[in-house]
Write an enzyme that holds these catalytic residues in place. Sequence first.
Site, mmCIF file in Angstrom:
data_model
loop_
_atom_site.group_PDB
_atom_site.id
_atom_site.type_symbol
_atom_site.label_atom_id
_atom_site.label_comp_id
_atom_site.label_asym_id
_atom_site.label_seq_id
_atom_site.Cartn_x
_atom_site.Cartn_y
_atom_site.Cartn_z
ATOM 1 N N ASP A 228 -12.590 45.002 -2.460
ATOM 2 C CA ASP A 228 -12.612 46.301 -2.240
ATOM 3 C C ASP A 228 -11.155 46.783 -2.016
ATOM 4 O O ASP A 228 -10.228 45.970 -2.046
ATOM 5 C CB ASP A 228 -13.515 46.804 -0.775
ATOM 6 N N TRP A 229 -10.977 48.034 -2.341
ATOM 7 C CA TRP A 229 -9.412 48.670 -2.542
ATOM 8 C C TRP A 229 -8.692 48.278 -1.328
ATOM 9 O O TRP A 229 -8.893 49.020 -0.415
ATOM 10 C CB TRP A 229 -9.640 49.988 -3.007
#
Length: 758
Positions: A228-229
Site C-alpha cells: 500500500d502507498w
Amino acid sequence: MTNIQSLIAQLTLEEKAALCTGATPWTTLPVDRLDIPPLVVSDGPHGVRFQKDIHTLNTESYPATCFPTASCLASTWDVDLLREMGHALAEECIALGVDVLLGPGVNMKRSPLGGRNFEYLSEDPYLAGELAAGLIDGIQGKGVGASLKHFAANNQEFQRFSISAELDERTLREIYLPAFETAVKKAKPWTVMCAYNKLNGAYCSEHHEMLVDILKEEWGFEGFVVSDWGAVHDRVASLKGGLDLEMPGPREHRVKAVVEAVRAGKLDEAVLDEAVRRILYIVFRAWQTPKGGSFDIQTHHRLAQKIAAEGMVLLKNDGILPLQGHRRIAVIGRAAKKPHIQGGGSSQVNPTLVATPFDELQSRAGGVELTYAPGYPADESIHQGLIDEAVVQAQAADLALLYIALPADKESEGYDRTDLDLTGQQTALIQAVAKAQPKTIVILNNGAPVAMSAWIDGVAAVLEAWMMGQAGGAAIADVLFGAVNPSGKLAETFPIKVSDTPAHINWPGGDGVVRYGEGIFIGYRYYDAKEMPVLFPFGHGLSYTTFTYSNPRLPAAAFDDVDGVTITVDVTNTGSVAGKEIVQVYVSDQKSGLARPPKELKGFSKVELQQGETKTVSIHLDFRAFAYYHPGYQRWITETGDFDILVGASATDIRCRQTVKLRSTLNLPCRLNKESTMREWLDDPRGVSVLMPVFQLMLAQSNQVFSGDAHSESANRDLLSLILDMPLLSILSFQQSTLPMPAEEMVDGLLEQVRSME
Ligand code: BGC
C-alpha cells in the site's frame, strides 16, 4: 513471449533494485535498453482515478465513470453484473492508459464504524470472495490487471499505519483470509496489495507467513505483491518478507539500501531476482494489451445506473412504494439536488456525468408537481428554519420524499466513524416531516449502516441507496416509480445501536494494538449466536413482489465431504410483478469439536422470475462449505455428523431446512498426548478403541467401591462426568495401587497403540 529469466540476467543490480520501487507514484521503472516498459497503476476500486500528473499523489484525475461503491455492489449479490462492471472498468483503463486498477478491496467489515467500509464488500467472507472474484475476472478478462487489497486484517483506520491486529489463527483463516483466498484462487489477480497495519506484531509489508507461505505458496498466487502507498518501513525486510514492489516512488534511498544489502551479503540476490521476475511477468502481460482510444461514456453511465438500481435495498415498505397516483410530491433534502455518490480518500473518482436525483424524478413524474426544500445544511449545524420550511411543504403535498445523505466528511479513508448516527438536524427533520406527513419515504445515501431507531417507526418506507455512484440519482427514480423492482439485499447487518456490535468492546484498540476479541463471531455470526435483535439482518431486502420457496431436496441422506452436496429448491414469484430474488444457503453444523457460528453463508443465487413463474434453483456446497479451520491440525477439517442446510431470503428469514449426514473422508493424525483428557480419548475413534478395555476395568472397579443399589447406570454416569475432563494420566495415577504398572507407562503404551493404528 519475452524471456524474463534472460532479461533478469542482463539487468544490473542497481536496475533490479530500482525496478522493485516505483519510478513515480503510479509507474514502475522502464528500462529502455532492454525494452522493458513501465507499468502504470491507478486507483480504484469503483472507478478509474487516473491522475493527469503522474508525478503527484492527489491531484486532478481524468474523468471516468464513478460506479457505486462496494457496499452497493455487494448488495447486488450479482457476480455476473460485477463481471460486466469489471469489463467497463477495464475499457476505461485501456482508454486512459492504465495497466493495473488498484482494487477491489475485500477486507471484512468487522465494525460498522470502519472508515473505509464503503470501499469493502461485506461482513461475510464467502460473499465478499465470490463477488470480488467476479469483478476481477471482468477486469482481467479484458487484459487489464486488478490489485486485490488490503492484505490482510486491515479493518479500521485508527492508527492504520502502525496498529497490530491481534487475532488467532482460526479467526484469520475462517474470517479474514477466505475472501482473499477465493479471489486469488478463482480469479488470479495480477497483483495483491499488502495492508498498512501489522498482523500479530509484524508489518503486513514484511509478513513472510502471509505473503510467501500462505499467499504465494499455499494459494499459488503468481503475480506480484505491491505495498500500500507508504506501507514499507524497511525495504530489505519487506523483500525478504515477500513484498515485490514498493509504492509510491521514486525513493532513491530504498534502491540504495537494497543494493547495499545484496553487496554486504545481507540479502540473497535470488530474493531480489524473484521479486523482479514477478514484476516483469506482469509488466509484459500488461504490455500485451494495447492502450489508448476512448470509452463509451453514455453506455458506462447506463451500466452504473443499472448496478446502482440492483444494489439499492428496500429496507421498509408499508405498501406506499412504488409511487403511483400522487399529484404533488414534496422532495426534501439537499441530497436530492447535490447527490452524494462516493466516499472520501484515494478512491474518489472524477465522474464523467452526474445524475441529479431531483431532475431524474422530474423526468419520470409526468404531470406530478414536485416541490423542493433543502431540509438540512451540508455540515452538522442545526437550522430550525430549514425544518420548518420542509414541514410546510410536506403538509401541502400528498407525499414526502426525504433524501438524506450523511455529510461527505463522515465516511472517508483515513479515519473511522465515531457513531452510526445521522446528523442531529437530519434526525429532527425526519421526525418533524414524518409527523406532518405520514406518507414519508426516506432515501438514504451512506456507505455503511446508520442508526434509525429514533425515526423508523414513523416513516412509510426506507430505501438504502448507498454511495450510489454517478448514475445513482436515476436509479433511485427507477426504483421509486417501479421501473426497476428492487432486489438488492444487505451484505452486512444493520445493528440497532453501536454498542450491540461484535467488536464494540475491542474497538478500535489503543497503544498500537487492536485485539479481535470476538474471534470468528463477526456480523450475523455474532448476532445469531447472541440471539440479539438487529435493525435489519444480513441478507434482508424487500421487493414489490413476493416469493415462496418450496420442495427443498437433496440427492441423498448422506454424502462424502469430498463430493459435496447439492441442495435444490423451487422458488415462485407469487406477486403481481416480475422481480428478482436472492436465494441464500446457510450451513449449520449440529455438533462440532470446536465452537462454530450457528450458521454460515455458503451459497447463493439470484433468480429473475416473471409473475407466477417458478424456477428451480440448485446450489452446490463443497468440502469447504462444511469444514472449519482447526488450529490443532493446522488445516481445514470436516467431522462426520449431521448438518442442517438452511435456505432463506435473509439470515433471519429461513424458508426451508434439510438435514444431511456428512461422512468425513479425512484421516487426521492422532493428536492424543499425555495431557489428553478422558473426553478427548473417547472422542478420538482410535483412542476410544484402545482405551475401552482399560475403561471397562475402571468402571468395574468403581462399581465394586460403590456397590449395592447404587451399583447402577446412574453411578456410572456420575463417575464419568466426574472424570471426563481430567487427563487420563491423572485418573490412572489416582488408581495407581490397582494398576499392574506405573500409570505413566500405561498411558505411553496406550499412545503407542493408537499411533500404530495411523
Ligand atoms: C490506499 C490504497 C490506494 C493507495 C493509492 C492508499 O492510501 O490505502 O487503497 O490504492 O493509497 O492511492
